[in-house]
Design an enzyme around this catalytic site. Structure first.
Site, PDB file in Angstrom:
ATOM      1  CD1 TRP A  72      45.823  92.623  63.677  1.00 36.93           C
ATOM      2  CD2 TRP A  72      46.862  90.854  63.839  1.00 36.93           C
ATOM      3  NE1 TRP A  72      45.080  91.815  62.880  1.00 36.93           N
ATOM      4  CE2 TRP A  72      45.649  90.471  62.922  1.00 36.93           C
ATOM      5  CE3 TRP A  72      47.979  89.812  63.867  1.00 36.93           C
ATOM      6  CZ2 TRP A  72      45.395  89.249  62.579  1.00 36.93           C
ATOM      7  CZ3 TRP A  72      47.497  88.696  63.693  1.00 36.93           C
ATOM      8  CH2 TRP A  72      46.145  88.315  62.884  1.00 36.93           C
ATOM      9  CG  HIS A 121      41.986  91.344  65.458  1.00 40.55           C
ATOM     10  ND1 HIS A 121      42.506  90.153  65.060  1.00 40.55           N
ATOM     11  CD2 HIS A 121      42.310  91.289  66.796  1.00 40.55           C
ATOM     12  CE1 HIS A 121      43.102  89.395  65.891  1.00 40.55           C
ATOM     13  NE2 HIS A 121      42.901  90.033  67.109  1.00 40.55           N
ATOM     14  NE  ARG A 160      44.914  95.848  62.568  1.00 41.50           N
ATOM     15  CZ  ARG A 160      44.309  95.012  61.753  1.00 41.50           C
ATOM     16  NH1 ARG A 160      45.039  95.052  60.464  1.00 41.50           N
ATOM     17  NH2 ARG A 160      43.389  94.313  61.913  1.00 41.50           N
ATOM     18  CD  GLN A 209      39.040  94.449  62.074  1.00 35.13           C
ATOM     19  OE1 GLN A 209      38.558  93.676  63.322  1.00 35.13           O
ATOM     20  NE2 GLN A 209      40.020  94.348  61.416  1.00 35.13           N
ATOM     21  CB  VAL A 213      40.258  80.951  60.461  1.00 32.59           C
ATOM     22  CG1 VAL A 213      39.313  81.599  61.311  1.00 32.59           C
ATOM     23  CG2 VAL A 213      41.053  81.701  59.714  1.00 32.59           C
ATOM     24  CB  ALA A 224      35.441  83.484  62.519  1.00 34.98           C
TER      25      ALA A 224
HETATM   26  N1  DAH Z   1      41.051  89.842  62.705  1.00 27.98           N
HETATM   27  C1  DAH Z   1      41.565  89.724  61.194  1.00 27.98           C
HETATM   28  C2  DAH Z   1      42.280  91.122  60.993  1.00 27.98           C
HETATM   29  O1  DAH Z   1      41.926  91.970  61.711  1.00 27.98           O
HETATM   30  C3  DAH Z   1      40.304  89.721  60.307  1.00 27.98           C
HETATM   31  C4  DAH Z   1      39.941  88.429  60.338  1.00 27.98           C
HETATM   32  C5  DAH Z   1      40.262  87.312  59.477  1.00 27.98           C
HETATM   33  C6  DAH Z   1      38.592  88.069  61.245  1.00 27.98           C
HETATM   34  C7  DAH Z   1      39.649  86.006  59.542  1.00 27.98           C
HETATM   35  C8  DAH Z   1      38.243  86.657  61.164  1.00 27.98           C
HETATM   36  C9  DAH Z   1      38.580  85.807  60.355  1.00 27.98           C
HETATM   37  O2  DAH Z   1      37.279  86.429  61.924  1.00 27.98           O
HETATM   38  O3  DAH Z   1      38.263  84.482  60.297  1.00 27.98           O
HETATM   39  O4  DAH Z   1      43.137  91.069  60.084  1.00 27.98           O
END
Ligand code: DAH
Length: 364
Positions: A149, A189, A215, A229, A272, A332
């Site tokens: 990020w 995010h 970003r 998102q 995760v 998630a």
């Molecule tokens: N937050 C991640 C991103 O922006 C995307 C994401 C991946 C969200 C896995 C989630 C997850 O909740 O379990 O790249």
């Protein structure tokens, strides 16, 4: 003189029909009945003519005067009736009003699907603390995953977030205090809102977080500095990876149609475990393989996984949640709204969404 009277009458009859408004009617009256009118001159000259002529012309001239007066009265009524018949309820010129942006339209579709599955819609701050955007999501500052990020940090004296954000399900940042070593940034995010929602609720929860993220990207057809998102997560007893994949399968089918399939690949996101990436059938070739999907038949659409126990444990250890993380598990996912909307509407350049070009927006 009689001939003159007849001529006046003829011309008046012709003229009166063409009168369309009060002003020309007034002019008509002056022209035919006014002091300088021909008729008035005839009437005045009567005192100078012989008795015989007077008897002949007098009644004719007077009757023409009466006729003209009646003509004017009748025309007045016609004009007034026209005004009466005007339908004031007819619409005027309809001003051009705007309409929803394709991103907003698509976001609503996504929300509808998840709401129908019992999810609650929640929003969180766009200006976040480093702690929530990274640390509490198991991404400590020395961790190489932070490179995923590219982040905009916000320098003081911009005041830190204090709460009262616009939108549904508002989340004030309670834990922030100016001594905290955590820096302030534009959220990269929507995942930090998982934490903020957890703080004020206890399981079971089913939540989606549609929102804007930032970003530091070099922009191209597939990347923007600012995009959208939709985070989603469920925390309950005995939540499984099967629950996650079936939820996502239902979602994709509801948006793109029953024929569309998804596939799941292992991946890595620090918050995760296991982490997965989800692909769906390419919409252009329907899965056969084409240049848009690099002949694979699949396009990558989202990241997901089972919420890392460390995330739940840290939140509990720091006193931010008041329930026992050992009894619960969760899944998630995070979907890129722009990416999905591009597939859905057949748009090949993400920058069009933010170009402000009305020729683009008006097509939706
Ligand atoms: N937050 C991640 C991103 O922006 C995307 C994401 C991946 C969200 C896995 C989630 C997850 O909740 O379990 O790249």
């Amino acid at each position: 003189m009689l001939e003159k009277i007849n001529k006046i009458k003829e011309s008046a009859l012709r003229e009166i029909e063409t009168i369309k408004n009060a002003e020309s009617l007034k002019n008509f009256e002056i022209k035919y009945l006014g002091r300088k009118s021909e008729l008035n001159q005839i009437l005045r000259s009567l005192s100078e003519v012989s008795e015989e002529e007077k008897r002949l012309i007098g009644p004719q001239a007077n009757s023409l005067k009466k006729e003209l007066e009646e003509m004017i009265e009748a025309r007045k009524k016609v004009l007034l009736k026209k005004i009466d018949e005007f339908d004031y309820s007819l619409p005027g010129l309809i001003p051009k009003v705007g309409h929803m942006h394709p991103i907003s339209c698509f976001m609503e579709k996504v929300e509808d699907v998840f709401v129908s599955m019992g999810f609650e819609i929640v929003s969180g701050p766009e200006i976040e603390s480093e702690e929530y955007n990274f640390d509490l999501l198991n991404i400590p500052s020395e961790h190489p995953a932070r490179d995923m990020w590219d982040t905009y940090y916000v320098k003081f004296p911009i005041s830190p977030p204090t709460g009262g954000f616009a939108g549904r399900g508002q989340y004030p940042i309670k834990s922030y205090n100016s001594n905290h070593k955590s820096r302030i940034l534009l959220r990269t995010h929507t995942s930090p809102v998982q934490l903020r929602a957890m703080e004020t609720r206890k399981p079971p929860v089913r939540i989606i977080v549609p929102g804007r993220v930032f970003r530091h990207e070099a922009t191209d057809a597939g990347h923007e500095k600012n995009f959208y998102q939709c985070e989603g997560f469920v925390i309950d007893r005995n939540v499984s990876l099967a629950n996650l994949t079936s939820t996502l399968r239902i979602f994709v089918k509801r948006i793109f149609g029953e024929k569309i399939e998804i596939r799941v690949r292992p991946s890595y996101f620090p918050f995760v475990e296991p982490g997965i990436e989800v692909d769906m059938n390419c919409l252009i070739c329907g899965g056969k393989g084409c240049s848009a999907c690099k002949q694979s038949g699949w396009v990558e659409v989202l990241g997901a996984g089972m919420i890392h126990p460390k995330v739940l444990e840290d939140m509990s250890r720091l006193g931010k949640t008041k329930w026992n993380p050992k009894n619960y598990s969760g899944f998630a996912f995070g979907l890129g709204i722009d990416r999905f909307a591009m597939l859905y509407y057949g748009i090949n350049d993400i920058r069009l969404f933010y170009s402000g070009d009305l020729r683009f927006v008006r097509q939706f």
